[in-house]
Design a protein around this motif. Structure first.
Motif, PDB file in Angstrom:
ATOM      1  N   GLY A   8       0.759  -1.191   0.118  1.00 20.34           N
ATOM      2  CA  GLY A   8      -0.051   0.039   0.126  1.00 20.34           C
ATOM      3  C   GLY A   8       0.863   1.044   0.004  1.00 20.34           C
ATOM      4  N   THR A   9       0.124   2.293  -0.273  1.00 17.73           N
ATOM      5  CA  THR A   9       1.135   3.737  -0.483  1.00 17.73           C
ATOM      6  C   THR A   9       1.217   4.449   0.892  1.00 17.73           C
ATOM      7  OG1 THR A   9       0.251   4.078  -2.754  1.00 17.73           O
ATOM      8  CG2 THR A   9       0.960   5.834  -1.433  1.00 17.73           C
ATOM      9  N   ARG A  10       2.511   4.446   1.288  1.00 16.87           N
ATOM     10  CA  ARG A  10       2.781   5.228   2.532  1.00 16.87           C
ATOM     11  C   ARG A  10       3.760   6.126   2.345  1.00 16.87           C
ATOM     12  NH1 ARG A  10       3.662   1.008   7.158  1.00 16.87           N
ATOM     13  NH2 ARG A  10       3.397   2.670   8.492  1.00 16.87           N
ATOM     14  N   LEU A  11       4.611   6.848   3.269  1.00 13.39           N
ATOM     15  CA  LEU A  11       5.339   7.788   3.269  1.00 13.39           C
ATOM     16  C   LEU A  11       6.795   7.622   3.847  1.00 13.39           C
ATOM     17  CD1 LEU A  11       2.664  10.620   4.321  1.00 13.39           C
ATOM     18  CD2 LEU A  11       3.417  10.002   2.022  1.00 13.39           C
ATOM     19  N   LEU A  12       7.779   8.064   3.186  1.00 16.40           N
ATOM     20  CA  LEU A  12       9.131   7.917   3.751  1.00 16.40           C
ATOM     21  C   LEU A  12       9.581   9.494   3.989  1.00 16.40           C
ATOM     22  CD1 LEU A  12      11.740   6.070   4.456  1.00 16.40           C
ATOM     23  CD2 LEU A  12      12.451   7.101   1.861  1.00 16.40           C
ATOM     24  N   VAL A  13       9.812   9.642   5.384  1.00 16.76           N
ATOM     25  CA  VAL A  13      10.204  10.877   5.736  1.00 16.76           C
ATOM     26  C   VAL A  13      11.378  10.739   6.556  1.00 16.76           C
ATOM     27  CG1 VAL A  13       8.027  11.811   5.596  1.00 16.76           C
ATOM     28  CG2 VAL A  13       8.689  10.697   7.901  1.00 16.76           C
ATOM     29  N   LYS A  14      12.121  11.993   7.118  1.00 21.77           N
ATOM     30  CA  LYS A  14      12.985  12.293   7.735  1.00 21.77           C
ATOM     31  C   LYS A  14      12.407  12.301   9.204  1.00 21.77           C
ATOM     32  CE  LYS A  14      16.670  14.822   5.288  1.00 21.77           C
ATOM     33  NZ  LYS A  14      17.780  15.963   5.379  1.00 21.77           N
ATOM     34  N   LYS A  15      12.895  11.471  10.260  1.00 19.08           N
ATOM     35  CA  LYS A  15      12.370  11.376  11.610  1.00 19.08           C
ATOM     36  C   LYS A  15      12.203  13.039  12.070  1.00 19.08           C
ATOM     37  CE  LYS A  15      13.903   6.797  12.760  1.00 19.08           C
ATOM     38  NZ  LYS A  15      14.845   5.985  13.630  1.00 19.08           N
ATOM     39  N   THR A  16      13.213  13.921  11.798  1.00 21.49           N
ATOM     40  CA  THR A  16      12.812  15.187  12.276  1.00 21.49           C
ATOM     41  C   THR A  16      11.752  16.123  11.455  1.00 21.49           C
ATOM     42  OG1 THR A  16      14.826  15.764  10.870  1.00 21.49           O
ATOM     43  CG2 THR A  16      15.551  15.446  12.956  1.00 21.49           C
ATOM     44  N   SER A  17      11.283  15.401  10.490  1.00 22.46           N
ATOM     45  CA  SER A  17      10.216  16.244   9.741  1.00 22.46           C
ATOM     46  C   SER A  17       8.918  16.415  10.690  1.00 22.46           C
ATOM     47  CB  SER A  17       9.918  15.436   8.505  1.00 22.46           C
ATOM     48  OG  SER A  17       9.152  14.305   8.700  1.00 22.46           O
ATOM     49  N   GLY A  18       8.507  15.587  11.636  1.00 22.66           N
ATOM     50  CA  GLY A  18       7.498  15.889  12.337  1.00 22.66           C
ATOM     51  C   GLY A  18       6.299  15.358  11.634  1.00 22.66           C
ATOM     52  N   ILE A  19       6.508  14.827  10.328  1.00 23.75           N
ATOM     53  CA  ILE A  19       5.191  14.087   9.426  1.00 23.75           C
ATOM     54  C   ILE A  19       4.979  12.866  10.036  1.00 23.75           C
ATOM     55  CG2 ILE A  19       4.610  13.470   7.238  1.00 23.75           C
ATOM     56  CD1 ILE A  19       6.599  15.780   6.210  1.00 23.75           C
ATOM     57  N   LYS A  20       3.816  12.631  10.239  1.00 21.61           N
ATOM     58  CA  LYS A  20       3.153  11.268  10.857  1.00 21.61           C
ATOM     59  C   LYS A  20       2.113  10.639   9.938  1.00 21.61           C
ATOM     60  CE  LYS A  20       6.097  11.107  14.319  1.00 21.61           C
ATOM     61  NZ  LYS A  20       7.292  10.291  14.240  1.00 21.61           N
ATOM     62  N   ASN A  21       1.248  11.718   9.032  1.00 21.60           N
ATOM     63  CA  ASN A  21       0.335  10.882   8.117  1.00 21.60           C
ATOM     64  C   ASN A  21       0.235  12.071   7.070  1.00 21.60           C
ATOM     65  OD1 ASN A  21      -1.656   9.153   6.990  1.00 21.60           O
ATOM     66  ND2 ASN A  21      -2.223   8.728   9.286  1.00 21.60           N
ATOM     67  N   TYR A  22      -0.890  11.797   6.307  1.00 20.90           N
ATOM     68  CA  TYR A  22      -1.019  12.753   4.992  1.00 20.90           C
ATOM     69  C   TYR A  22      -1.387  13.918   5.382  1.00 20.90           C
ATOM     70  CZ  TYR A  22      -0.460   8.328   2.461  1.00 20.90           C
ATOM     71  OH  TYR A  22       0.280   7.141   1.849  1.00 20.90           O
ATOM     72  N   ALA A  23      -2.230  13.967   6.527  1.00 20.49           N
ATOM     73  CA  ALA A  23      -2.542  15.574   6.704  1.00 20.49           C
ATOM     74  C   ALA A  23      -1.479  16.471   7.063  1.00 20.49           C
ATOM     75  CB  ALA A  23      -3.542  15.480   8.006  1.00 20.49           C
ATOM     76  N   ASP A  24      -0.227  15.851   7.590  1.00 25.30           N
ATOM     77  CA  ASP A  24       0.924  16.586   7.936  1.00 25.30           C
ATOM     78  C   ASP A  24       1.322  17.261   6.617  1.00 25.30           C
ATOM     79  OD1 ASP A  24       0.376  16.306  10.544  1.00 25.30           O
ATOM     80  OD2 ASP A  24       1.538  14.329  10.447  1.00 25.30           O
ATOM     81  N   LEU A  25       1.226  16.954   5.482  1.00 24.14           N
ATOM     82  CA  LEU A  25       1.937  17.157   4.305  1.00 24.14           C
ATOM     83  C   LEU A  25       1.136  18.381   3.603  1.00 24.14           C
ATOM     84  CD1 LEU A  25       2.280  13.763   2.552  1.00 24.14           C
ATOM     85  CD2 LEU A  25       4.099  15.128   3.643  1.00 24.14           C
ATOM     86  N   LYS A  26       0.183  19.006   4.220  1.00 25.64           N
ATOM     87  CA  LYS A  26      -0.563  20.077   3.544  1.00 25.64           C
ATOM     88  C   LYS A  26       0.117  21.310   3.322  1.00 25.64           C
ATOM     89  CE  LYS A  26      -4.563  23.074   4.343  1.00 25.64           C
ATOM     90  NZ  LYS A  26      -5.189  22.702   3.184  1.00 25.64           N
ATOM     91  N   GLY A  27       0.288  21.686   2.011  1.00 24.05           N
ATOM     92  CA  GLY A  27       1.091  22.752   1.430  1.00 24.05           C
ATOM     93  C   GLY A  27       2.653  22.453   1.236  1.00 24.05           C
ATOM     94  N   LYS A  28       3.003  21.094   1.463  1.00 17.99           N
ATOM     95  CA  LYS A  28       4.290  20.708   1.369  1.00 17.99           C
ATOM     96  C   LYS A  28       4.588  19.930  -0.251  1.00 17.99           C
ATOM     97  CE  LYS A  28       5.668  20.180   6.049  1.00 17.99           C
ATOM     98  NZ  LYS A  28       4.663  20.932   6.695  1.00 17.99           N
ATOM     99  N   GLN A  29       6.012  19.679  -0.523  1.00 21.10           N
ATOM    100  CA  GLN A  29       6.189  18.903  -1.568  1.00 21.10           C
ATOM    101  C   GLN A  29       6.524  17.626  -1.243  1.00 21.10           C
ATOM    102  OE1 GLN A  29       9.953  21.563  -2.822  1.00 21.10           O
ATOM    103  NE2 GLN A  29       8.407  21.988  -4.659  1.00 21.10           N
ATOM    104  N   VAL A  30       5.875  16.561  -2.166  1.00 18.84           N
ATOM    105  CA  VAL A  30       5.929  15.273  -2.010  1.00 18.84           C
ATOM    106  C   VAL A  30       6.553  14.541  -3.376  1.00 18.84           C
ATOM    107  CG1 VAL A  30       4.727  12.983  -1.726  1.00 18.84           C
ATOM    108  CG2 VAL A  30       4.169  15.272  -0.405  1.00 18.84           C
ATOM    109  N   ALA A  31       7.612  13.745  -3.304  1.00 17.32           N
ATOM    110  CA  ALA A  31       8.271  13.070  -4.441  1.00 17.32           C
ATOM    111  C   ALA A  31       7.458  11.935  -4.494  1.00 17.32           C
ATOM    112  CB  ALA A  31       9.601  12.765  -4.220  1.00 17.32           C
ATOM    113  N   ILE A  32       7.012  11.553  -6.059  1.00 19.92           N
ATOM    114  CA  ILE A  32       6.649  10.397  -6.183  1.00 19.92           C
ATOM    115  C   ILE A  32       7.124   9.696  -7.700  1.00 19.92           C
ATOM    116  CG2 ILE A  32       4.412   8.806  -6.887  1.00 19.92           C
ATOM    117  CD1 ILE A  32       2.905  11.366  -5.292  1.00 19.92           C
ATOM    118  N   THR A  33       7.469   8.612  -7.890  1.00 17.88           N
ATOM    119  CA  THR A  33       8.097   8.123  -9.024  1.00 17.88           C
ATOM    120  C   THR A  33       7.180   8.281 -10.208  1.00 17.88           C
ATOM    121  OG1 THR A  33       9.143   6.633  -7.709  1.00 17.88           O
ATOM    122  CG2 THR A  33       9.300   6.205 -10.149  1.00 17.88           C
ATOM    123  N   THR A  34       7.309   8.639 -11.272  1.00 17.05           N
ATOM    124  CA  THR A  34       6.734   8.943 -12.474  1.00 17.05           C
ATOM    125  C   THR A  34       6.103   7.505 -13.164  1.00 17.05           C
ATOM    126  OG1 THR A  34       7.965  11.073 -12.747  1.00 17.05           O
ATOM    127  CG2 THR A  34       6.360   9.887 -14.675  1.00 17.05           C
ATOM    128  N   GLY A  35       4.993   7.492 -13.618  1.00 16.07           N
ATOM    129  CA  GLY A  35       4.645   5.946 -14.072  1.00 16.07           C
ATOM    130  C   GLY A  35       4.055   5.090 -12.986  1.00 16.07           C
TER     131      GLY A  35
END
Length: 292
Positions: free
Chosen positions: A124-151
């Motif tokens: 399933g689709t989840r997130l890889l982040v830096k531990k220092t980012s404070g991001i724990k779920n998708y709601a924490d990504l509001k307004g941020k940049q997220v990398a995803i592999t094309t295709g």
């Protein structure tokens, strides 16, 4: 007479009415071309400049062994070609590659162009982040940049979720998984959204695994399967027979334990991901059912 037969064959091929015959093609050329991914850890990735290894590579090797046996060609040439998320389907459709076992989701949209073997993983689709980012779920990504592999299917899933939840995420398209990881490591992206198992694998082989973590709910559950040429039931039966045979004999589980629970190259660190219930069920009753 011969010309008429030839013209009929050309017409059948042009209209798509003639089924593919991968085994005949391989026998005629005395070569089979297997695809691999360069950074889909632990499924298919490079250990050195030109040495593909991984769980899916071992499945590929088992398929090759059966093809050699079926065609009685022990010296069959085996070529390996690197593919990306973007070009893997076109290269299979046009006959450049014969089999793609990497980290490819089996879904109904792709089944219009290719065939899929028995499912061999669920993710399933989840997130890889830096531990220092404070991001724990998708709601924490509001307004941020997220990398995803094309295709990838992940791109579609996250875009839909982003629109539904109005998170205003800025999606950065990466050529491959390694490039997306680099965007996170260099702080050009807050997160890398991808299949959770690939994120675990990339983290274990990253420059500083302790600095990264996989977080967030899985947005969906999707099966992985080897991609095969469309409309070639004989070749699909051979590949399915290899995979189901490994599942019945216990070889599949040994392979899983090797690549998902044991130490893997190049750093000798384990991913540490026990087999999911979906995969356990699939071993008992093998299925090629696609994600919708």
């Amino acid at each position: 007479m011969k010309l008429s037969v030839l013209m009929a064959a050309v017409l059948l091929t042009a209209t798509g009415a003639q089924a593919a015959d991968t085994l005949a093609k391989v026998a005629s050329s005395n070569k089979i071309t297997m695809a691999y991914r360069e950074s889909s850890v632990p499924f298919s990735y490079l250990d050195g400049p030109s040495k593909p290894i991984g769980f899916s590579v071992e499945l590929s090797n088992a398929i090759v062994a059966e093809v050699k046996k079926k065609l009685n060609k022990p010296n069959l040439e085996v070529a390996w070609m690197a593919v990306t998320s973007q070009n893997r389907i076109p290269l299979l459709s046009n006959g450049t590659i014969d089999v793609e076992c990497g980290s490819t989701t089996n879904n109904t949209a792709r089944a219009k162009d290719v065939a899929f073997a028995i499912n061999h993983f669920y993710t399933g689709t989840r997130l890889l982040v830096k531990k220092t980012s404070g991001i724990k779920n998708y709601a924490d990504l509001k307004g941020k940049q997220v990398a995803i592999t094309t295709g990838t299917t992940n791109m579609l899933v996250v875009r839909k979720y982003n629109e539904e939840k109005k998170l205003d995420i800025d999606i950065l398209s990466a050529k491959d998984h390694a490039d997306a990881l680099l965007l996170v490591e260099s702080d050009r992206a807050a997160a890398f959204a991808m299949d959770d198992i690939l994120l675990y694998g990339l983290r274990s082989n990253s420059k500083n695994p302790a600095a990264l973590e996989v977080v967030g709910d899985a947005l969906q559950v999707e099966p992985y399967a080897c991609m095969l040429p469309k409309d070639d039931p004989q070749f699909k039966a051979l590949v399915d027979g290899v995979i189901t045979g490994m599942m019945k004999s216990g070889e599949f589980e040994k392979l899983y334990n090797k690549w998902f629970l044991g130490p893997i190259p190049p750093k000798g660190l384990p991913i540490g991901l026990p087999m999911s219930q979906e995969l356990k069920d699939n071993i008992k009753t093998p299925s090629d059912k696609p994600a919708t």
